[in-house]
Design a protein around this motif. Structure first.
Motif, PDB file in Angstrom:
ATOM      1  N   THR A  67      -6.112 -12.598  13.250  1.00  0.00           N
ATOM      2  CA  THR A  67      -5.333 -11.763  12.344  1.00  0.00           C
ATOM      3  C   THR A  67      -6.032 -11.780  10.991  1.00  0.00           C
ATOM      4  O   THR A  67      -6.135 -12.836  10.347  1.00  0.00           O
ATOM      5  CB  THR A  67      -3.893 -12.283  12.194  1.00  0.00           C
ATOM      6  N   VAL A  68      -6.555 -10.637  10.601  1.00  0.00           N
ATOM      7  CA  VAL A  68      -7.265 -10.504   9.323  1.00  0.00           C
ATOM      8  C   VAL A  68      -6.311  -9.833   8.342  1.00  0.00           C
ATOM      9  O   VAL A  68      -5.817  -8.730   8.602  1.00  0.00           O
ATOM     10  CB  VAL A  68      -8.552  -9.666   9.480  1.00  0.00           C
ATOM     11  N   ARG A  69      -6.053 -10.486   7.239  1.00  0.00           N
ATOM     12  CA  ARG A  69      -5.134  -9.948   6.242  1.00  0.00           C
ATOM     13  C   ARG A  69      -5.844  -9.803   4.900  1.00  0.00           C
ATOM     14  O   ARG A  69      -6.542 -10.722   4.441  1.00  0.00           O
ATOM     15  CB  ARG A  69      -3.935 -10.874   6.067  1.00  0.00           C
ATOM     16  N   LEU A  70      -5.661  -8.638   4.286  1.00  0.00           N
ATOM     17  CA  LEU A  70      -6.166  -8.396   2.939  1.00  0.00           C
ATOM     18  C   LEU A  70      -4.981  -8.046   2.048  1.00  0.00           C
ATOM     19  O   LEU A  70      -4.361  -6.988   2.212  1.00  0.00           O
ATOM     20  CB  LEU A  70      -7.184  -7.244   2.927  1.00  0.00           C
ATOM     21  N   ASP A  71      -4.641  -8.936   1.131  1.00  0.00           N
ATOM     22  CA  ASP A  71      -3.597  -8.660   0.150  1.00  0.00           C
ATOM     23  C   ASP A  71      -4.204  -7.891  -1.013  1.00  0.00           C
ATOM     24  O   ASP A  71      -5.269  -8.268  -1.540  1.00  0.00           O
ATOM     25  CB  ASP A  71      -2.976  -9.960  -0.361  1.00  0.00           C
ATOM     26  N   VAL A  72      -3.523  -6.814  -1.422  1.00  0.00           N
ATOM     27  CA  VAL A  72      -4.038  -5.923  -2.463  1.00  0.00           C
ATOM     28  C   VAL A  72      -2.944  -5.681  -3.491  1.00  0.00           C
ATOM     29  O   VAL A  72      -1.778  -5.457  -3.137  1.00  0.00           O
ATOM     30  CB  VAL A  72      -4.491  -4.571  -1.872  1.00  0.00           C
ATOM     31  N   GLY A  73      -3.310  -5.723  -4.755  1.00  0.00           N
ATOM     32  CA  GLY A  73      -2.360  -5.409  -5.819  1.00  0.00           C
ATOM     33  C   GLY A  73      -3.075  -4.899  -7.053  1.00  0.00           C
ATOM     34  O   GLY A  73      -4.277  -5.127  -7.236  1.00  0.00           O
ATOM     35  N   ALA A  74      -2.339  -4.175  -7.895  1.00  0.00           N
ATOM     36  CA  ALA A  74      -2.914  -3.627  -9.120  1.00  0.00           C
ATOM     37  C   ALA A  74      -1.889  -3.707 -10.240  1.00  0.00           C
ATOM     38  O   ALA A  74      -0.766  -3.229 -10.078  1.00  0.00           O
ATOM     39  CB  ALA A  74      -3.356  -2.178  -8.916  1.00  0.00           C
ATOM     40  N   ASP A  75      -2.268  -4.336 -11.357  1.00  0.00           N
ATOM     41  CA  ASP A  75      -1.363  -4.377 -12.513  1.00  0.00           C
ATOM     42  C   ASP A  75      -1.756  -3.388 -13.599  1.00  0.00           C
ATOM     43  O   ASP A  75      -1.026  -3.183 -14.559  1.00  0.00           O
ATOM     44  CB  ASP A  75      -1.276  -5.786 -13.085  1.00  0.00           C
ATOM     45  N   PHE A  76      -2.953  -2.768 -13.473  1.00  0.00           N
ATOM     46  CA  PHE A  76      -3.460  -1.773 -14.424  1.00  0.00           C
ATOM     47  C   PHE A  76      -3.400  -2.302 -15.863  1.00  0.00           C
ATOM     48  O   PHE A  76      -3.084  -1.581 -16.810  1.00  0.00           O
ATOM     49  CB  PHE A  76      -2.703  -0.449 -14.286  1.00  0.00           C
ATOM     50  N   ALA A  77      -3.723  -3.579 -16.003  1.00  0.00           N
ATOM     51  CA  ALA A  77      -3.695  -4.203 -17.327  1.00  0.00           C
ATOM     52  C   ALA A  77      -4.791  -3.631 -18.213  1.00  0.00           C
ATOM     53  O   ALA A  77      -5.922  -3.407 -17.789  1.00  0.00           O
ATOM     54  CB  ALA A  77      -3.872  -5.710 -17.192  1.00  0.00           C
ATOM     55  N   ASP A  78      -4.435  -3.395 -19.456  1.00  0.00           N
ATOM     56  CA  ASP A  78      -5.404  -3.021 -20.478  1.00  0.00           C
ATOM     57  C   ASP A  78      -6.164  -4.280 -20.899  1.00  0.00           C
ATOM     58  O   ASP A  78      -5.618  -5.382 -20.909  1.00  0.00           O
ATOM     59  CB  ASP A  78      -4.667  -2.422 -21.678  1.00  0.00           C
ATOM     60  N   ILE A  79      -7.435  -4.130 -21.251  1.00  0.00           N
ATOM     61  CA  ILE A  79      -8.262  -5.282 -21.592  1.00  0.00           C
ATOM     62  C   ILE A  79      -7.685  -6.056 -22.768  1.00  0.00           C
ATOM     63  O   ILE A  79      -7.763  -7.282 -22.841  1.00  0.00           O
ATOM     64  CB  ILE A  79      -9.716  -4.841 -21.867  1.00  0.00           C
ATOM     65  N   ALA A  92       4.888   3.811 -15.668  1.00  0.00           N
ATOM     66  CA  ALA A  92       5.447   3.593 -14.330  1.00  0.00           C
ATOM     67  C   ALA A  92       4.336   3.233 -13.354  1.00  0.00           C
ATOM     68  O   ALA A  92       3.341   3.953 -13.234  1.00  0.00           O
ATOM     69  CB  ALA A  92       6.170   4.845 -13.855  1.00  0.00           C
ATOM     70  N   THR A  93       4.528   2.114 -12.650  1.00  0.00           N
ATOM     71  CA  THR A  93       3.596   1.683 -11.613  1.00  0.00           C
ATOM     72  C   THR A  93       4.211   1.966 -10.247  1.00  0.00           C
ATOM     73  O   THR A  93       5.403   1.707 -10.031  1.00  0.00           O
ATOM     74  CB  THR A  93       3.287   0.184 -11.742  1.00  0.00           C
ATOM     75  N   SER A  94       3.429   2.503  -9.335  1.00  0.00           N
ATOM     76  CA  SER A  94       3.943   2.813  -7.999  1.00  0.00           C
ATOM     77  C   SER A  94       2.896   2.478  -6.950  1.00  0.00           C
ATOM     78  O   SER A  94       1.693   2.482  -7.221  1.00  0.00           O
ATOM     79  CB  SER A  94       4.326   4.297  -7.891  1.00  0.00           C
ATOM     80  N   THR A  95       3.394   2.171  -5.749  1.00  0.00           N
ATOM     81  CA  THR A  95       2.525   1.889  -4.607  1.00  0.00           C
ATOM     82  C   THR A  95       3.074   2.640  -3.404  1.00  0.00           C
ATOM     83  O   THR A  95       4.279   2.612  -3.138  1.00  0.00           O
ATOM     84  CB  THR A  95       2.490   0.387  -4.292  1.00  0.00           C
ATOM     85  N   ARG A  96       2.190   3.330  -2.699  1.00  0.00           N
ATOM     86  CA  ARG A  96       2.659   4.045  -1.513  1.00  0.00           C
ATOM     87  C   ARG A  96       1.560   4.064  -0.457  1.00  0.00           C
ATOM     88  O   ARG A  96       0.364   3.997  -0.773  1.00  0.00           O
ATOM     89  CB  ARG A  96       3.090   5.473  -1.854  1.00  0.00           C
ATOM     90  N   VAL A  97       2.015   4.147   0.793  1.00  0.00           N
ATOM     91  CA  VAL A  97       1.092   4.250   1.925  1.00  0.00           C
ATOM     92  C   VAL A  97       0.974   5.720   2.290  1.00  0.00           C
ATOM     93  O   VAL A  97       1.970   6.386   2.598  1.00  0.00           O
ATOM     94  CB  VAL A  97       1.595   3.434   3.125  1.00  0.00           C
ATOM     95  N   ASP A  98      -0.238   6.219   2.228  1.00  0.00           N
ATOM     96  CA  ASP A  98      -0.514   7.624   2.516  1.00  0.00           C
ATOM     97  C   ASP A  98      -1.425   7.670   3.746  1.00  0.00           C
ATOM     98  O   ASP A  98      -2.655   7.708   3.632  1.00  0.00           O
ATOM     99  CB  ASP A  98      -1.185   8.271   1.302  1.00  0.00           C
ATOM    100  N   GLY A  99      -0.798   7.627   4.943  1.00  0.00           N
ATOM    101  CA  GLY A  99      -1.586   7.570   6.176  1.00  0.00           C
ATOM    102  C   GLY A  99      -2.355   6.268   6.241  1.00  0.00           C
ATOM    103  O   GLY A  99      -1.779   5.178   6.225  1.00  0.00           O
ATOM    104  N   GLN A 100      -3.670   6.338   6.274  1.00  0.00           N
ATOM    105  CA  GLN A 100      -4.525   5.158   6.295  1.00  0.00           C
ATOM    106  C   GLN A 100      -5.077   4.842   4.900  1.00  0.00           C
ATOM    107  O   GLN A 100      -6.144   4.234   4.765  1.00  0.00           O
ATOM    108  CB  GLN A 100      -5.662   5.349   7.293  1.00  0.00           C
TER     109      GLN A 100
END
Length: 685
Positions: free
Chosen positions: A112-124, A137-145
């Motif tokens: 089982t290969v798992r890749l955790d992904v996240g984005a905070d879009f932090a400014d430097i 506004a931050t959003s995450t959605r699955v769009d097909g693959q």
């Protein structure tokens, strides 16, 4: 930058990860995928059967290409593993990662290969402050693959689109692969992260209109860059390693600004915090690299002239004729929560612009550029007279117009506590640091040369020379600390001396403002026990109230600083002293794998036996990369003299011989060679 961090970059896009290739927003050093001052990926963590991975080795193939060899669990307690993992990562504005699972068994295996992904879009700037508070506004959605991570605040939009070449089970926190790998076979997928801007195209394309470069293009560009560089040979392996590392790092740090009329690039300041235009850093790096990569200076001059200040703007600390300090493209700059769009809060960039222009002409003979830069250079010199001289006494002063988000100290030591009295008190504003007066003197003398030879204005040249002579006379009177026999760090708002002993006095030497009779006294301080550690000159002397060997500008050793100090000592004929500083810095490269960091600890060499890392130093950093080039120039005594390259070598004790072939300049190509008299013979390759 933490030595456990791995960085790859392409212009304004870069990745910082740990040595397993993972990125974690809670890591002790800043990790993630960054572009144009925004972190697009803050979490990128790989696991196999629920177990995180440990590194066997990391292979830095190119500055934009890295390969990680991993096993499940900790490689520290490594036992023979039935499986290993390879992550091969490339950044070409977007990110590509080839993930390979290798089954070492003679029977099939399921994983089982798992890749955790996240984005905070932090400014430097949010990351530097340690407080990330998003107003959009931050959003995450699955769009097909495809996993889409988005951030929107009015017209400011950033998006990371994550895909795999092998179908995966995708959720809003990452993707999972249930795989079966045959005996002694491999499984591979290509993971991609597209970095998208406001119109759904690559963020670089959306901001610049320029297409994304391919990996093949990056490879050709690097090969051409290295082929153009002069060839170095020496018996000192540390210097040879650092020279090669510095050439590659300088290539990696090249940055094509949005204001560039073509794809020519200038040096950005450094990774991770300063991957953008920095006027001071780009100028200093271009000066250092002139004998090795003169094209950087031309690009730097062109870009900085286009963005030169034309009006008073208190928010941006802007004044007519002023050369910018810094440009940012992140959220805080877009919404004017920071003044960096662009920001002009530096008092040294304007005189240094003129210094670079003259030195560039002396090396290259590029009269066309000098004539095209006449009015920007005149405007910079006028800034010295009209706005830099805030008190009307001929000195260059600074005080922030923007007292909320602007920089307090607008010299190269721009941290809040860098300018202090001997007893530790901080002076009020305005302040006039000593090296600013040296830069001003140098700019006036060089401006006079340009006016007389190329701008057909001998009257203006005479005026500048008179101003320079008057400045030198008054400076040597007003800044000289009689009871300490050194130049004050600065003058305070009352015209009194800020009487701390610092490395700034070394910058006075390369500017030429020091009276000849005081040069050996200044050199004695620079090489004495209060300032010199054995590795290099401290930014602030031991014994000053604010001295701290791991304080950013109050006791650390900066390779850039030392390279210019050595150059200044050489200008006044103190070859042995220059060689002592060069030798210390070159020795230090061994402990950083050839890559000099932004700064390291100011401890005595005999105490620590190795240079102590400064915990948040940028690495690579442009003017630390450039330090090796200027030290080579200094050791070989390379100076342009009309259409000839003069070579007058004096090498430190642990360098027997040094050779640089095909040094570019107005002479075409020339060679420089030096050998110590006590070195028996040379076997150059």
């Amino acid at each position: 930058m933490n030595r456990n961090a791995v960085q790859i970059l392409d212009g304004n896009t870069f990745i910082v990860s740990d040595r397993s290739g993972d990125m974690d927003a809670d890591a002790p050093f800043p990790t993630g995928l960054f572009s144009f001052d925004t972190r697009f990926i803050s979490t990128w963590a790989l696991s196999l059967n629920g177990q995180r991975l440990g590194p066997l080795t990391v292979d830095d193939l190119d500055y934009y290409h890295t390969r990680f060899f991993l096993v499940p669990g900790s490689a520290v307690a490594y036992t023979d593993s039935d499986v290993s993992i390879i992550r091969e990562r490339t950044v070409c504005q977007d990110m590509k990662e080839v993930l390979t699972i290798l089954n070492h068994l003679h029977t099939p295996a399921e994983f089982t290969v798992r890749l955790d992904v996240g984005a905070d879009f932090a400014d430097i700037f949010e990351m530097k402050s340690g407080s990330i508070r998003k107003r959009g506004a931050t959003s995450t959605r699955v769009d097909g693959q495809c996993l889409r991570l988005c951030y929107e605040r009015e017209s400011f939009r950033r998006e990371a689109a994550v895909t795999s070449s092998i179908p995966a089970d995708i959720d809003e926190r990452g993707m999972t692969f249930q795989i079966r790998v045959g005996p002694q076979e491999t499984w591979t997928t290509l993971l991609e992260v597209q970095i998208l801007g406001f119109n759904g195209s690559n963020v670089r394309e959306s901001l610049t209109g320029r297409p994304v470069r391919s990996r093949d293009q990056l490879k050709r560009d690097l090969d051409e860059w290295l082929a153009r560089a002069p060839r170095l040979a020496t018996d000192n392996d540390d210097l040879l390693t650092s020279y090669r590392r510095s050439l590659v790092d300088l290539a990696a740090l090249r940055y094509t600004p949005l204001t560039a009329v073509d794809d020519r690039s200038m040096p950005s300041a450094g990774l991770p915090w300063f991957m953008s235009i920095f006027g001071r850093d780009s100028i200093f790096t271009s000066l250092q690299a002139l004998p090795f990569a003169p094209g950087l200076a031309a690009s730097t001059l062109n870009v900085l002239s286009v963005t030169q200040g034309t009006k008073l703007d208190d928010f941006r600390d802007c004044e007519p004729g002023k050369i910018l300090h810094e440009v940012r493209y992140g959220e805080s700059a877009a919404f004017e929560e920071q003044p960096h769009s662009p920001y002009y809060g530096s008092a040294d960039t304007s005189p240094l612009f003129v210094v670079l222009l003259d030195e560039y002409e002396r090396w290259t003979g590029d009269v066309t550029l000098v004539r095209r830069m006449e009015w920007p250079a005149r405007a910079a010199l006028q800034w010295l007279r009209e706005y830099g001289d805030a008190r009307g006494d001929g000195y260059v002063w600074y005080a922030p117009r923007n007292t909320t988000t602007g920089l307090e100290n607008q010299c190269w030591k721009d941290s809040w506590n860098s300018i202090s009295y001997h007893d530790g008190r901080l002076p009020g504003f305005p302040r006039a640091t000593c090296e600013l007066q040296g830069y001003s003197y140098d700019a006036k003398m060089r401006g006079a040369r340009l006016a007389r030879l190329f701008w057909n204005d001998p009257g203006y040249a005479d005026q500048l020379e008179r101003e320079a002579a008057d400045l030198k006379q008054r400076f040597n009177r007003d800044f000289w600390v009689e009871d300490g026999q050194f130049y004050a760090l600065a003058l305070d708002s009352d015209g009194g001396q800020v009487d701390a002993l610092s490395s700034n006095i070394g910058h006075l030497l390369w500017s030429g403002i020091v009276d000849d009779g005081r040069v050996r006294t200044i050199a004695g301080h620079l090489l004495g026990p209060k300032l010199f550690t054995g590795w290099g000159v401290r930014t602030l002397a031991k014994g000053e109230a604010r001295y701290n060997p791991i304080g950013y500008h109050i006791g650390t050793v900066w390779p850039f600083d030392n390279s210019f100090i050595a150059w200044g000592l050489r200008r006044y004929g103190l070859k042995d002293e220059a060689g002592q500083i060069a030798g210390g810095i070159i020795d230090a490269t061994r402990f950083f794998d050839g890559r000099l960091p932004e700064a390291f600890g100011g401890y005595e060499r005999e105490l620590t036996k190795y240079p102590v890392e400064y915990p948040t130093a940028c690495s690579p950093q442009a003017w630390s990369t450039g330090a090796i080039f200027l030290l080579i120039r200094t050791m070989l005594g390379m100076e342009p003299d009309g259409d000839r390259l003069i070579v007058d070598p004096l090498l430190p004790s642990h360098i027997g011989w040094l050779e640089v072939l095909d040094v570019p300049g107005r002479w075409g190509k020339a060679d420089a060679f030096g050998r110590r008299a006590d070195f028996p013979h040379v076997h150059a390759p």
